[in-house]
Design a protein around this motif. Structure first.
Motif, PDB file in Angstrom:
ATOM      1  N   GLY A 119      -0.737   6.804   1.964  1.00  0.00           N
ATOM      2  CA  GLY A 119      -1.375   7.392   3.174  1.00  0.00           C
ATOM      3  C   GLY A 119      -0.738   8.679   3.541  1.00  0.00           C
ATOM      4  N   LEU A 163      -5.252   6.006  -2.218  1.00  0.00           N
ATOM      5  CA  LEU A 163      -4.509   5.011  -1.733  1.00  0.00           C
ATOM      6  C   LEU A 163      -4.236   4.091  -2.916  1.00  0.00           C
ATOM      7  N   GLN A 188       0.778  -4.459   4.487  1.00  0.00           N
ATOM      8  CA  GLN A 188       1.045  -4.300   5.747  1.00  0.00           C
ATOM      9  C   GLN A 188       0.236  -2.898   6.268  1.00  0.00           C
ATOM     10  N   TYR A 216      -5.817  -1.103   5.040  1.00  0.00           N
ATOM     11  CA  TYR A 216      -5.227  -2.296   4.492  1.00  0.00           C
ATOM     12  C   TYR A 216      -5.690  -2.817   3.354  1.00  0.00           C
ATOM     13  N   THR A 243      -1.185   1.403   5.539  1.00  0.00           N
ATOM     14  CA  THR A 243      -0.721   2.534   5.462  1.00  0.00           C
ATOM     15  C   THR A 243      -1.707   3.503   6.142  1.00  0.00           C
ATOM     16  N   GLN A 244      -0.989   4.568   6.983  1.00  0.00           N
ATOM     17  CA  GLN A 244      -1.635   5.264   7.997  1.00  0.00           C
ATOM     18  C   GLN A 244      -2.357   6.490   7.254  1.00  0.00           C
ATOM     19  N   VAL A 262      -5.323   3.061  10.170  1.00  0.00           N
ATOM     20  CA  VAL A 262      -4.465   2.388   9.249  1.00  0.00           C
ATOM     21  C   VAL A 262      -5.580   1.620   8.406  1.00  0.00           C
ATOM     22  N   GLU A 305       0.896  -1.087  -0.045  1.00  0.00           N
ATOM     23  CA  GLU A 305       0.081  -0.200  -0.230  1.00  0.00           C
ATOM     24  C   GLU A 305       0.976   1.548   0.134  1.00  0.00           C
ATOM     25  N   SER A 306       0.335   2.373  -0.457  1.00  0.00           N
ATOM     26  CA  SER A 306       0.871   3.650  -0.631  1.00  0.00           C
ATOM     27  C   SER A 306      -0.060   4.813  -0.757  1.00  0.00           C
ATOM     28  N   CYS A 346      -2.451   0.120  -4.156  1.00  0.00           N
ATOM     29  CA  CYS A 346      -2.055  -1.039  -3.448  1.00  0.00           C
ATOM     30  C   CYS A 346      -1.397  -2.063  -4.705  1.00  0.00           C
TER      31      CYS A 346
END
Length: 116
Positions: A9, A20, A108, A95, A110-111, A93, A6-7, A22
């Motif tokens: 955040g 976001l 994993q 997912y 991303t916040q 978070v 993931e990216s 994934c």
């Protein structure tokens, strides 16, 4: 090796937007239904959005309907979550999840923090 990464955040003000992403690898992405879940501190993980593998039909949690949009690009092995009009309650978070029958994979996380 299966990976869901993931990216996208970050910190955003109320009313703002984030997208976001994934990125999937190690399995046949187009054959898997994809979901976004989120987990806020002290709360259980909840399903946010779902997109089917076949007709790309979508479903959303009531709390995000009309604000979030899930989509997928099978050519890029990537699923997206466009989040608009973000609220402090969206802080969590996030997912990525892939599922086909009894087989499933998790990213994993991303916040996402929504705060002024």
């Amino acid at each position: 090796q299966v990976q869901l990464v993931e990216s996208g955040g970050g910190l955003v003000q109320p009313g703002g937007s984030l997208r976001l992403s994934c990125a999937a690898s190690g399995f046949t992405f187009s054959s898997y239904a994809m979901r976004w879940y989120r987990q806020a501190p002290g709360k259980e993980r909840e399903l946010v959005a779902h997109i089917a593998s076949t007709d790309a039909g979508t479903n959303y949690a009531d709390s995000v309907k009309g604000r979030f949009t899930i989509s997928r690009d099978n050519a890029k092995n990537t699923v997206y979550l466009q989040m608009n009009n973000l609220k402090p309650d969206d802080t969590a978070v996030y997912y990525c999840h892939a599922r086909r029958g009894y087989v499933s994979y998790w990213g994993q996380g991303t916040q996402v923090t929504v705060s002024s």
